[in-house]
Design a protein around this motif. Structure first.
Motif, PDB file in Angstrom:
ATOM      1  N   GLU A 175      -1.543 -12.614   5.658  1.00 40.48           N
ATOM      2  CA  GLU A 175      -1.111 -11.263   5.437  1.00 40.48           C
ATOM      3  C   GLU A 175      -2.168 -10.310   5.060  1.00 40.48           C
ATOM      4  O   GLU A 175      -2.390  -9.055   5.444  1.00 40.48           O
ATOM      5  CB  GLU A 175      -0.121 -11.293   4.189  1.00 40.48           C
ATOM      6  N   MET A 176      -3.249 -10.708   4.299  1.00 40.88           N
ATOM      7  CA  MET A 176      -4.550  -9.761   3.657  1.00 40.88           C
ATOM      8  C   MET A 176      -5.356  -9.472   4.878  1.00 40.88           C
ATOM      9  O   MET A 176      -5.761  -8.491   5.215  1.00 40.88           O
ATOM     10  CB  MET A 176      -5.059 -10.539   2.602  1.00 40.88           C
ATOM     11  N   VAL A 177      -5.594 -10.780   5.784  1.00 45.15           N
ATOM     12  CA  VAL A 177      -6.626 -10.623   6.671  1.00 45.15           C
ATOM     13  C   VAL A 177      -5.786  -9.689   7.997  1.00 45.15           C
ATOM     14  O   VAL A 177      -6.431  -8.824   8.912  1.00 45.15           O
ATOM     15  CB  VAL A 177      -6.893 -12.007   7.542  1.00 45.15           C
ATOM     16  N   ASP A 178      -4.350  -9.748   8.250  1.00 47.80           N
ATOM     17  CA  ASP A 178      -3.743  -9.181   8.905  1.00 47.80           C
ATOM     18  C   ASP A 178      -3.348  -7.560   8.643  1.00 47.80           C
ATOM     19  O   ASP A 178      -2.963  -6.891   9.242  1.00 47.80           O
ATOM     20  CB  ASP A 178      -2.553  -9.627   9.320  1.00 47.80           C
ATOM     21  N   ARG A 179      -3.811  -7.414   7.236  1.00 42.45           N
ATOM     22  CA  ARG A 179      -3.972  -6.090   6.711  1.00 42.45           C
ATOM     23  C   ARG A 179      -2.217  -5.515   6.758  1.00 42.45           C
ATOM     24  O   ARG A 179      -1.947  -4.344   6.799  1.00 42.45           O
ATOM     25  CB  ARG A 179      -4.820  -4.947   7.554  1.00 42.45           C
ATOM     26  N   GLY A 180      -1.522  -6.530   6.361  1.00 40.53           N
ATOM     27  CA  GLY A 180       0.010  -6.029   6.186  1.00 40.53           C
ATOM     28  C   GLY A 180       0.643  -5.919   7.250  1.00 40.53           C
ATOM     29  O   GLY A 180       2.084  -5.594   7.228  1.00 40.53           O
ATOM     30  N   GLN A 181       0.066  -6.127   8.447  1.00 39.04           N
ATOM     31  CA  GLN A 181       1.070  -6.009   9.686  1.00 39.04           C
ATOM     32  C   GLN A 181       2.159  -6.926   9.837  1.00 39.04           C
ATOM     33  O   GLN A 181       3.346  -6.722  10.317  1.00 39.04           O
ATOM     34  CB  GLN A 181       0.179  -5.901  10.817  1.00 39.04           C
TER      35      GLN A 181
ATOM     36  N   GLY B 229     -11.999  -8.674  -4.207  1.00 31.74           N
ATOM     37  CA  GLY B 229     -11.123  -7.573  -4.907  1.00 31.74           C
ATOM     38  C   GLY B 229      -9.809  -7.825  -4.745  1.00 31.74           C
ATOM     39  O   GLY B 229      -8.992  -7.033  -5.180  1.00 31.74           O
ATOM     40  N   PHE B 230      -9.209  -8.721  -3.737  1.00 34.36           N
ATOM     41  CA  PHE B 230      -7.669  -8.839  -3.638  1.00 34.36           C
ATOM     42  C   PHE B 230      -6.937  -9.529  -4.869  1.00 34.36           C
ATOM     43  O   PHE B 230      -7.640 -10.517  -5.439  1.00 34.36           O
ATOM     44  CB  PHE B 230      -7.424  -9.545  -2.404  1.00 34.36           C
ATOM     45  N   ASP B 231      -5.908  -9.024  -5.163  1.00 38.75           N
ATOM     46  CA  ASP B 231      -4.879  -9.672  -6.223  1.00 38.75           C
ATOM     47  C   ASP B 231      -4.178 -10.645  -5.313  1.00 38.75           C
ATOM     48  O   ASP B 231      -3.122 -10.166  -4.660  1.00 38.75           O
ATOM     49  CB  ASP B 231      -4.339  -8.634  -6.773  1.00 38.75           C
ATOM     50  N   MET B 232      -4.419 -11.925  -5.477  1.00 37.35           N
ATOM     51  CA  MET B 232      -3.866 -13.017  -4.705  1.00 37.35           C
ATOM     52  C   MET B 232      -2.363 -13.562  -5.376  1.00 37.35           C
ATOM     53  O   MET B 232      -1.935 -14.461  -5.032  1.00 37.35           O
ATOM     54  CB  MET B 232      -4.824 -14.003  -4.295  1.00 37.35           C
ATOM     55  N   LYS B 233      -1.718 -12.981  -6.347  1.00 43.04           N
ATOM     56  CA  LYS B 233      -0.530 -13.269  -6.985  1.00 43.04           C
ATOM     57  C   LYS B 233       0.425 -13.404  -5.935  1.00 43.04           C
ATOM     58  O   LYS B 233       0.533 -12.652  -5.215  1.00 43.04           O
ATOM     59  CB  LYS B 233      -0.222 -12.413  -8.172  1.00 43.04           C
ATOM     60  N   LEU B 234       1.087 -14.744  -5.889  1.00 45.70           N
ATOM     61  CA  LEU B 234       2.190 -14.994  -5.215  1.00 45.70           C
ATOM     62  C   LEU B 234       3.250 -13.777  -5.171  1.00 45.70           C
ATOM     63  O   LEU B 234       3.697 -13.736  -6.394  1.00 45.70           O
ATOM     64  CB  LEU B 234       2.812 -16.293  -5.377  1.00 45.70           C
TER      65      LEU B 234
ATOM     66  N   GLY C  51       1.480  -9.540  -2.406  1.00 50.37           N
ATOM     67  CA  GLY C  51       1.295  -9.308  -0.817  1.00 50.37           C
ATOM     68  C   GLY C  51       0.278  -7.979  -0.757  1.00 50.37           C
ATOM     69  O   GLY C  51      -0.274  -7.490  -1.696  1.00 50.37           O
ATOM     70  N   TRP C  52       0.344  -7.518   0.606  1.00 54.92           N
ATOM     71  CA  TRP C  52      -0.580  -6.423   0.932  1.00 54.92           C
ATOM     72  C   TRP C  52      -0.115  -5.338   0.212  1.00 54.92           C
ATOM     73  O   TRP C  52      -1.050  -4.189  -0.001  1.00 54.92           O
ATOM     74  CB  TRP C  52      -0.591  -6.168   2.329  1.00 54.92           C
ATOM     75  N   LYS C  53       1.230  -4.897   0.131  1.00 56.02           N
ATOM     76  CA  LYS C  53       1.591  -3.449  -0.379  1.00 56.02           C
ATOM     77  C   LYS C  53       1.411  -3.423  -1.926  1.00 56.02           C
ATOM     78  O   LYS C  53       1.201  -2.323  -2.521  1.00 56.02           O
ATOM     79  CB  LYS C  53       3.201  -3.343  -0.215  1.00 56.02           C
TER      80      LYS C  53
END
Length: 202
Positions: free
Chosen positions: A95-101, A168-173, A176-178
């Motif tokens: 989801e992060m690599v796909d930038r939320g698409q 810098g991503f917050d990867m908490k389950l 998500g991207w939003k």
């Protein structure tokens, strides 16, 4: 009649008044135009090369993964989840690599379906690893990236999870991207220097 008085020696000058034995022209002539060699200090010193040979300036350092492939135990909860349910970690990473698409649920479900029916879910995860490599300009060898997922997919997914955290991503389950900051959504974490975070928790 010849004089029998012996000839007296001429008086010698004191040592302090004696003339130097060297030729003054040989020592005082330091002009290069007159043929004498110039001192070594007259020539500019050559500076050592500051760049890697064959690499443009400021590009000698190749970006690398922030953590190793087998540093899975640095984040034990993520490793346990990935070992028993790789579709969960894959969905978060994709989801992060796909930038939320596409959402984590959709991508994770797709991975689970491929893994259950064909056993080839690792090919889908390898595809997103290649996209991440291109996004962050990491060492790009498609064959190696595919083999890593074929041989040890959980380790590869955990490494990608930690890499996103380092950018810098917050990867908490469930976040998500939003749920990412506007800066991360705008740059995809590409402008954030990779640093290993202190704690990696969901």
């Amino acid at each position: 009649m010849a004089s029998s008085v012996p000839n007296e020696k001429a008086p010698q000058a004191p040592p302090s008044e004696a003339q130097p034995a060297t030729n003054p022209q040989a020592t005082s002539n330091s002009d290069p135009s007159k043929g004498a060699p110039a001192p070594a200090s007259a020539y500019p010193q050559q500076q050592p090369n500051q760049y890697v040979v064959g690499v443009p300036p400021q590009q000698g350092q190749i970006p690398m993964w922030s953590t190793g492939l087998f540093d899975c135990f640095d984040d034990l909860p993520t490793f346990i989840i990935t070992a028993f349910a790789p579709c969960v970690t894959f969905g978060q990473v994709a989801e992060m690599v796909d930038r939320g698409q596409n959402s984590c649920l959709v991508l994770g479900g797709l991975h689970a379906g491929l893994l259950y029916f064909t056993g080839l879910g690792c090919l889908l995860s390898a595809y997103f690893r290649i996209r991440m490599v291109q996004m962050y300009n990491l060492p790009n060898d498609p064959v190696i990236n595919i083999l890593v997922h074929l041989v040890c997919e959980p380790c590869a997914l955990c490494q990608e999870y930690r890499e996103l955290q380092a950018h810098g991503f917050d990867m908490k389950l469930g976040l998500g991207w939003k749920g990412q900051s506007p800066e991360i959504q705008q740059t995809g974490g590409a402008m954030v220097p990779p640093t290993v975070p202190g704690g990696m928790t969901r």
